[in-house]
Design a protein around this motif. Structure first.
Motif, PDB file in Angstrom:
ATOM      1  N   PRO A 172      17.202  -3.513   8.572  1.00  0.00           N
ATOM      2  CA  PRO A 172      16.735  -2.407   9.557  1.00  0.00           C
ATOM      3  C   PRO A 172      17.250  -1.121   9.820  1.00  0.00           C
ATOM      4  O   PRO A 172      18.454  -1.283   9.386  1.00  0.00           O
ATOM      5  CB  PRO A 172      16.988  -3.367  10.926  1.00  0.00           C
ATOM      6  N   GLU A 173      16.453  -0.210   9.847  1.00  0.00           N
ATOM      7  CA  GLU A 173      17.034   1.061   9.916  1.00  0.00           C
ATOM      8  C   GLU A 173      17.922   1.412   8.840  1.00  0.00           C
ATOM      9  O   GLU A 173      18.995   2.455   9.390  1.00  0.00           O
ATOM     10  CB  GLU A 173      17.463   1.275  11.349  1.00  0.00           C
ATOM     11  N   THR A 174      17.751   1.143   7.866  1.00  0.00           N
ATOM     12  CA  THR A 174      18.525   1.495   6.682  1.00  0.00           C
ATOM     13  C   THR A 174      17.805   2.009   5.675  1.00  0.00           C
ATOM     14  O   THR A 174      16.572   1.444   5.319  1.00  0.00           O
ATOM     15  CB  THR A 174      19.262   0.259   5.952  1.00  0.00           C
ATOM     16  N   GLU A 175      18.153   3.249   4.923  1.00  0.00           N
ATOM     17  CA  GLU A 175      17.317   3.790   3.766  1.00  0.00           C
ATOM     18  C   GLU A 175      17.732   3.227   2.512  1.00  0.00           C
ATOM     19  O   GLU A 175      18.514   2.977   2.154  1.00  0.00           O
ATOM     20  CB  GLU A 175      17.674   5.410   4.060  1.00  0.00           C
ATOM     21  N   THR A 176      16.601   2.787   1.875  1.00  0.00           N
ATOM     22  CA  THR A 176      16.522   2.199   0.696  1.00  0.00           C
ATOM     23  C   THR A 176      15.973   3.038  -0.338  1.00  0.00           C
ATOM     24  O   THR A 176      14.678   3.643  -0.114  1.00  0.00           O
ATOM     25  CB  THR A 176      16.073   0.955   0.584  1.00  0.00           C
ATOM     26  N   GLU A 177      16.470   3.180  -1.743  1.00  0.00           N
ATOM     27  CA  GLU A 177      15.825   4.155  -2.775  1.00  0.00           C
ATOM     28  C   GLU A 177      15.286   3.321  -3.692  1.00  0.00           C
ATOM     29  O   GLU A 177      15.633   2.257  -4.069  1.00  0.00           O
ATOM     30  CB  GLU A 177      16.776   5.082  -3.350  1.00  0.00           C
TER      31      GLU A 177
END
Length: 895
Positions: A662-667
């Motif tokens: 949740p609410e975490t940016e992933t590339e």
């Protein structure tokens, strides 16, 4: 004196002859100069009586026959008295006067016209006169709890402001006092006398020490503990009667990212409070008036330094939108207006937080422009003023300060918000404030009543135990309910006793000795959760009502099929229920009503739910046979697994599945195949059963040379690009644009669907319908930002061009009327069709076949601060285009 060369070169008979000939042609050779004056200061009468002096003057010696026509108009522009015409035979000078009485409280306009012998108007003037309801003058102890304030400047007329019912002055010129090192006499102003004069008029002073404690580079608050402490000790000892000191005004606007650094801010506040404590005068710190209610900042300040200040403090301006429905604050840039939340909910959220720590909440700036910036005119300014004061107080605000006391010369935003106009005339908004103060300054909020959609009804308990129902509508006119007809007295927006025949946007005050029984049962029921939510497919949000010990029938009206409501649970004075969205629910804004029913009454609360995608995806434009990066953020609160699928033969996503937090940016990455072409639709399947699609745009699009620009049509998408290539705000249908180039420059044709197109102002283009194009060379240098705003003038639409140079040249002067660009437009059938030529000399470099540029385009349509947002190429405007040229796409010029 007007210089006339004929007087010095012709004999008197010749002059007379010329005058006679001219009179036969123009009516008068030299029309009289009309002057209208009055002994009333600021046009304010204390008893309703008005005397007007009329003076006519001309250099001509010939006798002229003139008729003076004059009438009195109310603030709605209705003629209420047509005075007898005055025939005048004059040469040289004529003087006269007119005595009359205003019929009731309010602002009226006296209009006078000079007519020639044929009845043709040759001159005219009008003056405004105001009669206000009487107000009381209170001592400092009594007015300490009053919420009625105004922002003031160096030449404030305290007695006049007191006449408006004002009890507090947030005084800007205290920045001259600053750290107190120059004593109490600064810039010719004796501040001890200034405080005394305000006090004698019945006004308490809130000194605003704006811009006094920034570091020399204006990047943060000063950190020298001894300097801070000694400064506040000094000013408190110098002015021992002042109960508060406001430490600054919108200081964060100069700081990096327009934000306070919380640790630096808390350190300053703690040391300032120590200085006041050492002075021993009992004064308290009021936090700096921030541009907007910054919830996270205030939460941290309350957690770390609540013992050091007495009140939180912020500003809000809703522009041309009524305060009840505004989701955008024009006091901050459009990139900071993206939260799907009503301004009044923002107030309530942060005010309730402050109350938990025993702190007051102050709104130290709010107002509406009459003529400049996001202007609403004199009538709406008057209508909105009492509504904003009462809405703010009902949300938990303790003090509200109107901006400004007097109009400021110039045409900048907020310069025409004054209660007194630039000519010194009292505005009707001041008369409305006097009535508001007279009726409600010391009343307590006693709940709200549902009288129907669009109607606001607030109850205010007076000091004598009786009640006032303050009633108005957001926009429409409605019949008066049977309960309101039971009022012992009704007063209009200016305090006149009135007949209750309808309810409209102008506030009405209904007086009751006791609350009707049906009202008493519902008045304390309120919506505890917000009026606007953001939700996602397959998730839910919680509704909460404050019900006390009541258990009314509860439900939701206009509930869409994709939304379901769980049973209500009553506990600890609240009623709670969860609203869930199906996994296949379509994105959009859903409007419905929560209701509570009792014995003979019903109360409703409108709510809006914005269903957004579970994933926020920002992707680089892709190139065939190369890698492009994507950033993905899960908006839900529970972790999920995502699987990705690209169109067959177009390429692959790496990795093909991801665990998302949740609410975490992933590339992740996409590698396009050699066959990859055009816009690609990537599918995402989520572990909660929901699915989503997003678009990958190609790295570049081709712009062909077309000397036949006149034939280029915006709707011809084959020659240009469609909606998916643009940043779009507030559009209900797809826009399109055609791009081409010639030896003259870059050619653009636009088709922009928009209902109810609003005429814009190039100086505030971001608040109106507009089209923008961002350009830079292939290396991202020599950036340009051009904007184009539809403007309605004399019944015809034109497209105004400008260049926002400050984006790429800090300190440069923006071009608000760019004559270099050639523009034309039409607006028919809810559609703007426009053509633009940006000449070669205005572009980053000369266009040549084979040359590549970085580029991005943006549309905004509809009402200012449109709340519907859609993220398009290259990314959302607030976190994409404005981050730099590297976020843009590419265009390649071809023959």
């Amino acid at each position: 004196m007007r210089y006339n060369p004929l007087r010095h070169s012709l004999s008197r008979p010749a002059i007379a002859f010329l005058f006679l000939c001219s009179a036969a042609y123009n009516g008068f050779a030299d029309a009289p100069v009309l002057t209208v004056g009055s002994p009333l200061q600021n046009g304010l009468t204390e008893d309703g009586k008005v005397q007007v002096f009329i003076k006519l003057f001309t250099w001509d010696s010939l006798e002229q026959n003139i008729k003076i026509s004059h009438s009195l108009y109310d603030w709605n522009g209705n003629e209420i008295e047509n005075f007898s015409g005055i025939p005048v035979k004059m040469s040289g000078e004529w003087r006269g006067k007119q005595d009359f009485s205003l019929p009731k409280y309010g602002t009226f306009r006296y209009k006078i016209e000079l007519l020639d012998q044929d009845g043709k108007k040759i001159a005219g003037q009008d003056k405004s006169f105001t009669w206000m309801i009487p107000v009381k003058i209170y001592d400092a102890a009594k007015r300490f709890s009053s919420p009625i304030g105004v922002n003031t400047h160096a030449w404030a007329n305290w007695k006049l402001l007191s006449r408006f019912g004002i009890h507090w002055a947030r005084d800007y010129c205290w920045q001259w006092i600053g750290k107190g090192e120059k004593g109490h006499m600064v810039n010719g102003e004796n501040f001890i006398d200034r405080v005394k004069s305000a006090d004698e008029a019945g006004i308490s002073t809130l000194p605003c020490l704006q811009k006094s404690f920034q570091t020399p580079d204006k990047r943060k608050w000063i950190e020298d503990a001894e300097q801070i402490r000694s400064s506040f000790k000094r000013v408190s000892e110098m002015f021992p009667s002042l109960p508060y000191f406001e430490i600054g005004n919108e200081e964060e606007s100069a700081f990096p990212d327009h934000c306070h650094e919380a640790k630096n801010y808390a350190n300053f506040v703690k040391n300032a409070a120590k200085g006041l404590d050492e002075a021993g005068k009992g004064a308290k710190i009021v936090l700096s008036g921030d541009c907007a209610p910054y919830y996270e900042l205030i939460k941290e300040m309350l957690d770390t330094s609540a013992n050091s200040f007495s009140a939180i403090n912020y500003h809000c301006y809703t522009g041309t939108i009524p305060p009840e429905i505004s989701m955008g604050d024009v006091n901050v840039g459009s990139e900071f207006r993206n939260e799907f939340m009503f301004e009044l909910d923002k107030f309530r959220r942060i005010n309730e937080l402050a109350a938990k720590y025993g702190k007051e909440a102050w709104l130290t700036e709010t107002g509406w422009d009459v003529t400049y910036g996001p202007a609403v005119g004199e009538k709406l300014q008057t209508v909105y003023l009492p509504r904003m004061y009462l809405l703010s107080r009902a949300s938990g605000m303790h003090k509200i300060f109107w901006y400004f006391d007097t109009d400021q010369k110039g045409t900048i935003k907020f310069s025409s918000c004054g209660l007194i106009d630039v000519n010194g005339n009292v505005r009707p908004s001041a008369a409305a404030l006097a009535a508001l103060s007279n009726f409600t300054a010391f009343a307590k909020f006693a709940g709200s009543i549902y009288l129907g959609d669009d109607i606001v009804c607030q109850l205010w308990e007076c000091e004598d135990g009786k009640f006032i129902a303050a009633v108005w509508t957001v926009s429409e006119t409605h019949q008066v309910s049977k309960e309101l007809l039971k009022a012992s007295k009704v007063c209009d927006i200016f305090g006149n006793e009135a007949k209750a025949d309808s309810i409209g946007p102008e506030i009405g005050y209904f007086f009751f000795d006791a609350i009707p029984d049906a009202w008493n049962q519902q008045r304390n029921l309120s919506l505890s959760s917000f009026s606007a939510f953001t939700a996602f497919p397959g998730t839910s949000v919680e509704l909460v009502l404050n019900v006390g010990d009541m258990k009314p029938e509860l439900g939701i009206e206009n509930c869409p099929k994709s939304l379901s409501c769980a049973p209500w649970i009553f506990e600890n004075g609240h009623a709670k229920a969860r609203i869930s969205f199906s996994k296949d629910a379509e994105a959009g804004i859903y409007k419905c009503k929560v209701f509570a029913k009792g014995d003979g009454w019903i109360k409703k609360w409108p709510i809006e739910i914005k269903l957004s995608p579970l994933l926020t995806i920002d992707s680089e434009p892709y190139s065939a046979d190369s890698l492009s990066k994507m950033k993905m953020r899960l908006n839900a609160k529970e972790p999920m697994t995502a699987e990705f699928l690209a169109p067959s033969g177009s390429g692959d996503v790496f990795p093909k599945s991801l665990e998302l937090k949740p609410e975490t940016e992933t590339e992740l990455e996409f590698k396009g195949s050699e066959k990859a072409d055009g816009i690609l639709e990537i599918g995402v399947k989520l572990s909660n059963g929901a699915s989503q699609k997003f678009l990958l745009r190609p790295n570049k699009i081709s712009v062909k040379k077309d000397e036949g620009f006149a034939e280029l049509k915006a709707e011809d998408v084959k020659k240009g690009v469609g909606e998916d290539y643009f940043v779009v705000n507030g559009l209900g249908e797809k826009p399109s644009a055609g791009l081409s180039w010639s030896e003259k420059g870059l050619e653009i044709a636009i088709r922009l669907p928009v209902k109810g197109l609003i005429s814009g102002d190039p100086a505030w283009f971001w608040d109106h319908s507009n089209f923008e194009i961002f350009l830079a060379d292939q290396d991202g240098k020599n950036g340009r930002q051009f904007f184009f705003v539809p403007v309605l003038s004399d019944g015809a639409w034109t497209l105004k061009a400008g260049e926002w140079k400050k984006r790429f040249e800090p300190g440069a002067e923006n071009i608000l009327d760019d004559k270099r660009c050639s523009c034309s437009m039409s607006y028919e059938k809810d559609t703007v069709n426009a053509k633009i030529l940006i000449p070669m000399e205005a572009l980053p470099e000369k266009i040549e076949a084979g040359r590549k540029w970085r580029a991005a385009l943006a549309f905004q349509a509809g009402k200012p601060m449109a709340i519907e947002r859609r993220a398009c190429w290259p990314r959302r405007k607030h976190d994409g285009i404005l981050d730099g040229t590297g976020k843009w796409g590419m265009i390649e010029f071809q023959d």
